[in-house]
Design a protein around this motif. Structure first.
Motif, PDB file in Angstrom:
ATOM      1  N   THR A 187       2.615  -2.000  -7.278  1.00 45.36           N
ATOM      2  CA  THR A 187       1.420  -1.082  -7.092  1.00 45.36           C
ATOM      3  C   THR A 187       2.046  -0.127  -6.183  1.00 45.36           C
ATOM      4  O   THR A 187       3.164   0.000  -5.632  1.00 45.36           O
ATOM      5  N   GLU A 188       1.126   0.829  -5.890  1.00 41.61           N
ATOM      6  CA  GLU A 188       1.628   2.078  -4.779  1.00 41.61           C
ATOM      7  C   GLU A 188       1.817   1.538  -3.538  1.00 41.61           C
ATOM      8  O   GLU A 188       2.357   1.920  -2.462  1.00 41.61           O
ATOM      9  N   GLU A 189       1.196   0.083  -3.062  1.00 44.77           N
ATOM     10  CA  GLU A 189       0.974  -0.483  -1.875  1.00 44.77           C
ATOM     11  C   GLU A 189       2.432  -1.313  -1.855  1.00 44.77           C
ATOM     12  O   GLU A 189       2.906  -1.259  -0.660  1.00 44.77           O
ATOM     13  N   ASN A 190       2.964  -1.814  -2.619  1.00 46.55           N
ATOM     14  CA  ASN A 190       4.181  -2.444  -2.711  1.00 46.55           C
ATOM     15  C   ASN A 190       5.483  -2.202  -3.211  1.00 46.55           C
ATOM     16  O   ASN A 190       6.558  -2.561  -3.125  1.00 46.55           O
ATOM     17  N   THR A 191       5.372  -0.847  -3.973  1.00 44.98           N
ATOM     18  CA  THR A 191       6.620  -0.249  -4.461  1.00 44.98           C
ATOM     19  C   THR A 191       7.634   0.278  -3.380  1.00 44.98           C
ATOM     20  O   THR A 191       7.358   0.482  -2.158  1.00 44.98           O
ATOM     21  N   GLY A 192       8.774   0.036  -3.844  1.00 48.17           N
ATOM     22  CA  GLY A 192      10.042   0.181  -2.927  1.00 48.17           C
ATOM     23  C   GLY A 192      10.392   1.949  -3.139  1.00 48.17           C
ATOM     24  O   GLY A 192      11.161   2.524  -2.288  1.00 48.17           O
ATOM     25  N   ASN A 193       9.654   2.445  -4.173  1.00 47.48           N
ATOM     26  CA  ASN A 193       9.882   4.017  -4.294  1.00 47.48           C
ATOM     27  C   ASN A 193       8.587   4.478  -4.919  1.00 47.48           C
ATOM     28  O   ASN A 193       8.435   4.545  -6.214  1.00 47.48           O
TER      29      ASN A 193
END
Length: 275
Positions: A129-135
Protein backbone atom coordinates in the motif's frame (compact mmCIF):
# COMPACT_ATOMS: atom_id res chain seq x y z
CA UNK A 1 3.28 -10.47 -33.42
CA UNK A 2 4.73 -6.98 -33.12
CA UNK A 3 6.26 -5.79 -29.84
CA UNK A 4 7.16 -2.21 -28.92
CA UNK A 5 9.80 -1.49 -26.28
CA UNK A 6 9.89 1.91 -24.61
CA UNK A 7 13.52 2.13 -23.62
CA UNK A 8 16.17 0.25 -25.65
CA UNK A 9 18.59 0.43 -22.76
CA UNK A 10 20.42 -2.04 -20.58
CA UNK A 11 17.49 -4.49 -20.47
CA UNK A 12 15.42 -3.29 -23.43
CA UNK A 13 18.13 -3.86 -26.02
CA UNK A 14 18.88 -7.52 -25.14
CA UNK A 15 15.11 -8.09 -25.02
CA UNK A 16 14.77 -6.69 -28.55
CA UNK A 17 17.53 -9.02 -29.75
CA UNK A 18 15.88 -12.08 -28.15
CA UNK A 19 12.48 -11.24 -29.62
CA UNK A 20 13.87 -10.69 -33.12
CA UNK A 21 15.76 -13.99 -32.96
CA UNK A 22 12.44 -15.65 -32.09
CA UNK A 23 10.67 -14.15 -35.10
CA UNK A 24 8.86 -11.23 -33.50
CA UNK A 25 8.66 -7.88 -35.24
CA UNK A 26 10.20 -5.33 -32.88
CA UNK A 27 10.26 -1.55 -32.68
CA UNK A 28 11.88 0.30 -29.81
CA UNK A 29 12.70 3.75 -28.56
CA UNK A 30 15.73 5.59 -27.31
CA UNK A 31 15.98 9.12 -25.93
CA UNK A 32 19.29 9.59 -27.79
CA UNK A 33 19.00 10.61 -31.46
CA UNK A 34 22.65 9.57 -31.94
CA UNK A 35 21.88 6.05 -30.74
CA UNK A 36 19.11 5.57 -33.32
CA UNK A 37 21.53 5.21 -36.23
CA UNK A 38 23.78 2.79 -34.32
CA UNK A 39 20.84 0.57 -33.41
CA UNK A 40 19.54 0.58 -36.98
CA UNK A 41 22.98 -0.53 -38.19
CA UNK A 42 22.56 -3.51 -35.86
CA UNK A 43 19.19 -4.30 -37.41
CA UNK A 44 17.07 -2.92 -34.57
CA UNK A 45 14.13 -0.75 -35.65
CA UNK A 46 14.79 2.18 -33.29
CA UNK A 47 12.98 5.50 -33.03
CA UNK A 48 13.81 8.69 -31.17
CA UNK A 49 11.20 9.15 -28.45
CA UNK A 50 11.29 11.19 -25.26
CA UNK A 51 8.71 12.10 -22.63
CA UNK A 52 9.42 15.66 -21.47
CA UNK A 53 6.88 14.75 -19.96
CA UNK A 54 4.88 15.35 -23.17
CA UNK A 55 6.00 13.17 -26.12
CA UNK A 56 8.79 14.34 -28.42
CA UNK A 57 10.62 12.62 -31.25
CA UNK A 58 10.31 11.57 -34.84
CA UNK A 59 7.96 8.88 -36.15
CA UNK A 60 7.30 7.60 -32.64
CA UNK A 61 3.65 6.90 -33.49
CA UNK A 62 4.86 3.53 -34.79
CA UNK A 63 5.53 2.52 -31.19
CA UNK A 64 1.77 2.49 -30.61
CA UNK A 65 0.87 0.22 -33.53
CA UNK A 66 1.94 -3.04 -31.85
CA UNK A 67 -0.02 -5.72 -30.02
CA UNK A 68 2.36 -5.66 -27.02
CA UNK A 69 4.08 -2.72 -25.33
CA UNK A 70 6.96 -3.07 -22.85
CA UNK A 71 7.25 0.02 -20.63
CA UNK A 72 10.82 0.19 -19.37
CA UNK A 73 11.35 3.71 -18.04
CA UNK A 74 13.49 4.18 -14.91
CA UNK A 75 12.00 6.56 -12.32
CA UNK A 76 15.35 8.12 -11.32
CA UNK A 77 13.69 8.87 -7.98
CA UNK A 78 17.09 9.11 -6.27
CA UNK A 79 17.91 12.31 -8.17
CA UNK A 80 14.37 13.78 -8.43
CA UNK A 81 11.21 13.82 -6.35
CA UNK A 82 9.52 11.47 -8.81
CA UNK A 83 6.76 13.82 -9.95
CA UNK A 84 8.27 14.17 -13.42
CA UNK A 85 8.35 10.36 -13.79
CA UNK A 86 4.68 10.07 -12.87
CA UNK A 87 3.81 12.82 -15.37
CA UNK A 88 5.72 10.90 -18.05
CA UNK A 89 3.68 7.79 -17.30
CA UNK A 90 0.40 9.72 -17.44
CA UNK A 91 1.18 10.93 -20.97
CA UNK A 92 2.24 7.43 -21.98
CA UNK A 93 -0.88 5.83 -20.50
CA UNK A 94 -3.06 8.28 -22.43
CA UNK A 95 -1.28 7.38 -25.68
CA UNK A 96 -1.71 3.67 -24.97
CA UNK A 97 -5.45 4.10 -24.35
CA UNK A 98 -5.85 5.82 -27.73
CA UNK A 99 -3.85 3.17 -29.59
CA UNK A 100 -4.39 -0.40 -30.69
CA UNK A 101 -2.04 -1.82 -28.07
CA UNK A 102 -3.67 -4.82 -26.43
CA UNK A 103 -1.17 -5.93 -23.78
CA UNK A 104 1.37 -4.11 -21.59
CA UNK A 105 4.34 -5.24 -19.54
CA UNK A 106 5.30 -2.64 -16.94
CA UNK A 107 8.85 -2.99 -15.66
CA UNK A 108 8.94 -2.13 -11.97
CA UNK A 109 11.18 -2.84 -9.00
CA UNK A 110 11.16 -4.95 -5.84
CA UNK A 111 11.76 -1.62 -4.12
CA UNK A 112 7.96 -1.36 -3.85
CA UNK A 113 7.99 -3.97 -1.08
CA UNK A 114 8.33 -2.65 2.48
CA UNK A 115 11.92 -1.88 3.48
CA UNK A 116 11.59 -3.70 6.79
CA UNK A 117 13.06 -7.17 7.22
CA UNK A 118 10.60 -10.03 7.09
CA UNK A 119 10.54 -13.57 8.49
CA UNK A 120 9.40 -14.86 5.10
CA UNK A 121 10.51 -13.72 1.65
CA UNK A 122 8.20 -11.10 0.12
CA UNK A 123 5.96 -12.55 -2.56
CA UNK A 124 3.75 -11.12 -5.28
CA UNK A 125 0.56 -11.66 -3.28
CA UNK A 126 1.82 -9.68 -0.27
CA UNK A 127 -0.28 -6.55 0.16
CA UNK A 128 1.62 -3.37 -0.75
CA UNK A 129 0.00 0.00 0.00
CA UNK A 130 1.01 3.65 -0.09
CA UNK A 131 1.52 3.40 3.66
CA UNK A 132 3.94 0.45 3.68
CA UNK A 133 5.68 0.59 0.30
CA UNK A 134 9.42 1.07 0.21
CA UNK A 135 9.20 3.23 -2.93
CA UNK A 136 6.07 5.34 -3.22
CA UNK A 137 6.96 6.68 -6.69
CA UNK A 138 7.51 3.23 -8.16
CA UNK A 139 4.32 1.98 -6.49
CA UNK A 140 2.29 4.87 -7.94
CA UNK A 141 3.94 4.20 -11.31
CA UNK A 142 2.58 0.66 -11.29
CA UNK A 143 -0.89 2.05 -10.61
CA UNK A 144 -0.82 4.21 -13.75
CA UNK A 145 -1.56 1.23 -16.00
CA UNK A 146 -3.72 -0.89 -13.68
CA UNK A 147 -6.92 -0.02 -15.56
CA UNK A 148 -5.72 -1.77 -18.72
CA UNK A 149 -7.31 -5.08 -19.67
CA UNK A 150 -4.11 -7.10 -20.06
CA UNK A 151 -1.31 -5.82 -17.84
CA UNK A 152 1.58 -7.75 -16.33
CA UNK A 153 3.91 -6.09 -13.82
CA UNK A 154 7.49 -7.34 -13.42
CA UNK A 155 9.36 -6.31 -10.28
CA UNK A 156 13.09 -6.77 -10.82
CA UNK A 157 15.64 -6.96 -8.06
CA UNK A 158 19.19 -5.67 -8.49
CA UNK A 159 19.98 -5.78 -12.23
CA UNK A 160 23.60 -6.86 -12.46
CA UNK A 161 26.13 -8.64 -14.65
CA UNK A 162 28.41 -7.65 -17.53
CA UNK A 163 29.73 -4.14 -16.70
CA UNK A 164 27.50 -3.67 -13.65
CA UNK A 165 29.75 -5.19 -11.01
CA UNK A 166 28.75 -5.09 -7.32
CA UNK A 167 32.34 -5.33 -6.12
CA UNK A 168 33.34 -2.28 -8.16
CA UNK A 169 30.98 -0.06 -6.18
CA UNK A 170 32.48 -1.01 -2.80
CA UNK A 171 36.14 -1.45 -3.77
CA UNK A 172 38.39 -0.12 -1.01
CA UNK A 173 35.52 1.27 1.04
CA UNK A 174 35.24 1.10 4.83
CA UNK A 175 32.31 -0.28 6.80
CA UNK A 176 30.68 -2.15 3.91
CA UNK A 177 27.58 -4.21 4.77
CA UNK A 178 28.49 -7.74 3.79
CA UNK A 179 26.41 -9.97 6.06
CA UNK A 180 23.03 -9.65 4.32
CA UNK A 181 21.79 -11.71 1.40
CA UNK A 182 21.09 -10.25 -2.04
CA UNK A 183 18.07 -10.06 -4.34
CA UNK A 184 19.85 -9.91 -7.71
CA UNK A 185 19.10 -10.97 -11.28
CA UNK A 186 21.50 -11.28 -14.20
CA UNK A 187 20.90 -8.86 -17.05
CA UNK A 188 20.19 -11.45 -19.74
CA UNK A 189 17.99 -13.50 -17.43
CA UNK A 190 15.92 -10.35 -16.91
CA UNK A 191 15.52 -9.95 -20.68
CA UNK A 192 14.74 -13.67 -21.03
CA UNK A 193 12.07 -13.38 -18.33
CA UNK A 194 10.29 -10.59 -20.23
CA UNK A 195 10.55 -12.60 -23.45
CA UNK A 196 9.09 -15.63 -21.62
CA UNK A 197 6.06 -13.65 -20.42
CA UNK A 198 5.32 -12.46 -23.97
CA UNK A 199 5.84 -15.90 -25.52
CA UNK A 200 3.76 -17.76 -22.91
CA UNK A 201 1.14 -14.96 -22.77
CA UNK A 202 1.31 -14.61 -18.99
CA UNK A 203 -1.03 -11.64 -18.70
CA UNK A 204 -2.79 -10.04 -15.74
CA UNK A 205 -0.05 -11.17 -13.37
CA UNK A 206 2.67 -9.73 -11.18
CA UNK A 207 6.07 -11.46 -11.18
CA UNK A 208 9.24 -10.85 -9.18
CA UNK A 209 12.42 -11.09 -11.23
CA UNK A 210 14.91 -12.47 -8.70
CA UNK A 211 17.56 -15.18 -9.04
CA UNK A 212 16.55 -18.06 -6.75
CA UNK A 213 19.81 -18.16 -4.75
CA UNK A 214 20.33 -15.31 -2.28
CA UNK A 215 24.09 -15.19 -1.89
CA UNK A 216 25.88 -13.25 0.85
CA UNK A 217 27.04 -9.81 -0.29
CA UNK A 218 30.50 -10.39 1.19
CA UNK A 219 31.00 -13.52 -0.92
CA UNK A 220 30.06 -11.67 -4.12
CA UNK A 221 32.35 -8.70 -3.40
CA UNK A 222 35.31 -10.92 -2.67
CA UNK A 223 34.75 -13.12 -5.73
CA UNK A 224 34.55 -9.99 -7.91
CA UNK A 225 37.87 -8.84 -6.42
CA UNK A 226 39.58 -12.16 -7.17
CA UNK A 227 38.10 -12.62 -10.66
CA UNK A 228 38.52 -9.04 -11.89
CA UNK A 229 41.50 -7.75 -9.94
CA UNK A 230 39.42 -5.26 -8.01
CA UNK A 231 40.33 -3.98 -4.57
CA UNK A 232 38.14 -5.71 -1.97
CA UNK A 233 36.32 -3.67 0.67
CA UNK A 234 38.80 -2.26 3.21
CA UNK A 235 36.51 -3.34 6.06
CA UNK A 236 33.04 -4.66 6.74
CA UNK A 237 30.37 -3.29 9.05
CA UNK A 238 29.68 -5.31 12.21
CA UNK A 239 27.30 -8.20 11.71
CA UNK A 240 23.83 -7.32 12.96
CA UNK A 241 21.33 -9.77 14.34
CA UNK A 242 18.74 -8.87 11.76
CA UNK A 243 16.50 -10.83 9.42
CA UNK A 244 17.27 -10.50 5.74
CA UNK A 245 14.84 -8.62 3.50
CA UNK A 246 14.44 -11.31 0.87
CA UNK A 247 12.24 -11.35 -2.22
CA UNK A 248 10.96 -14.63 -3.67
CA UNK A 249 11.29 -15.31 -7.38
CA UNK A 250 9.54 -18.67 -7.19
CA UNK A 251 6.35 -17.67 -8.99
CA UNK A 252 7.91 -17.21 -12.44
CA UNK A 253 9.74 -20.54 -12.03
CA UNK A 254 6.38 -22.25 -11.45
CA UNK A 255 5.45 -21.29 -15.03
CA UNK A 256 8.43 -23.28 -16.35
CA UNK A 257 10.96 -20.45 -16.61
CA UNK A 258 14.54 -21.41 -15.74
CA UNK A 259 17.35 -19.02 -14.88
CA UNK A 260 20.60 -19.41 -16.79
CA UNK A 261 22.36 -17.92 -13.76
CA UNK A 262 20.46 -18.81 -10.56
CA UNK A 263 23.40 -17.89 -8.31
CA UNK A 264 24.77 -14.31 -8.31
CA UNK A 265 28.23 -15.76 -7.61
CA UNK A 266 28.19 -17.05 -11.18
CA UNK A 267 27.02 -13.91 -12.99
CA UNK A 268 29.34 -13.08 -15.93
CA UNK A 269 31.19 -9.78 -15.43
CA UNK A 270 33.53 -7.69 -17.53
CA UNK A 271 35.37 -4.44 -16.85
CA UNK A 272 34.83 -3.50 -20.51
CA UNK A 273 31.95 -1.12 -21.24
CA UNK A 274 28.88 -2.74 -22.79
CA UNK A 275 25.78 -1.36 -24.48
Amino acid sequence: MKVSIIGLGWIGLPLARLLQEDGYKVVGSTTSSNKVAKLKEEGINALHFSLMPFPQGKGFQELFSSEVLVVNIPPRSKSTDGRFYLEQLKFLQSMVEQSGIQKVIFVSSTGVYPEVAHDEAYREDDVVTEENTGNIIQFKGEGTFRGLKDLTIVRFGGLLGDNRIPGKYVAGKEGVAGHTRVNFIYRNDAARLLHWIIKKELWNETFNGIAPIHTLRKDIYEKNAVDLGLQPPASYAPVKEEVNRLISGDKICQTGFRFDFPDPLDFPYSLAESV
